[in-house]
Enzyme design. Sequence first.
Site, PDB file in Angstrom:
ATOM      1  N   HIS A  51       0.843  -1.197   0.000  1.00  0.00           N
ATOM      2  CA  HIS A  51       0.000   0.000   0.000  1.00  0.00           C
ATOM      3  C   HIS A  51       0.880   1.250   0.000  1.00  0.00           C
ATOM      4  CE1 HIS A  51      -4.009  -1.756   1.663  1.00  0.00           C
ATOM      5  NE2 HIS A  51      -3.397  -2.633   0.897  1.00  0.00           N
ATOM      6  N   GLU A  53       0.749   3.992   1.753  1.00  0.00           N
ATOM      7  CA  GLU A  53       1.133   4.478   3.083  1.00  0.00           C
ATOM      8  C   GLU A  53       2.259   3.644   3.681  1.00  0.00           C
ATOM      9  OE1 GLU A  53      -1.888   3.579   1.925  1.00  0.00           O
ATOM     10  OE2 GLU A  53      -3.455   4.319   3.252  1.00  0.00           O
ATOM     11  N   CYS A  81      -6.678   2.137   5.206  1.00  0.00           N
ATOM     12  CA  CYS A  81      -7.382   0.919   5.584  1.00  0.00           C
ATOM     13  C   CYS A  81      -6.967   0.541   7.016  1.00  0.00           C
ATOM     14  CB  CYS A  81      -7.014  -0.203   4.606  1.00  0.00           C
ATOM     15  SG  CYS A  81      -5.323  -0.801   4.799  1.00  0.00           S
ATOM     16  N   CYS A  84      -3.113  -0.051   7.384  1.00  0.00           N
ATOM     17  CA  CYS A  84      -2.316   1.173   7.324  1.00  0.00           C
ATOM     18  C   CYS A  84      -2.577   2.067   8.540  1.00  0.00           C
ATOM     19  CB  CYS A  84      -2.589   1.912   6.025  1.00  0.00           C
ATOM     20  SG  CYS A  84      -1.996   1.004   4.573  1.00  0.00           S
TER      21      CYS A  84
END
Length: 160
Positions: A51, A53, A81, A84
């Site tokens: 991801h 992040e 999410c 994260c």
Amino acid sequence: MDEKYMKEALRLAEKAAALGEVPVGAVVVQNGKIIARGYNRREMDQNGLSHAELTAMQRACKKLKSWRLEDCTLYVTLEPCPMCAGAIINTRIPRVVIGATDPKGGAMGGVMNLTEYPWNHHPETVFGVLEEECSGILKAFFKDLREQKKAKKQAAAPIS
């Protein structure tokens, strides 16, 4: 100042979209300087952990030689999410600036808010910075994806 850094996160989201990835970008800023960048790479890496992040936070930790990002701000184009959001809490990021909310998967106010639980760290969360641009790139990406799937389905249908 938040818009300046969100524009860089958006540039990274556009890079992800060009690669066929869900267009999410993130930057970590310390003392007015971008120290790390990331964008979604799940499809390219075939890794659910890739991801935007997480990539940006991993790079920031490496640069600072510390797992704590206590004097940094994370800018991300889409609400994080649960995975994260947990990483944000665990790395002690004090401030998170979010472009678009995620009503289907967001864990900082969308579906739930992990920062409201009695953890040892509660980051300040700012929503809506360049929200139209951030949500617009996502909407366009998913619209194109739906149209591609529809075209494939129609091309595969038997001719009568």
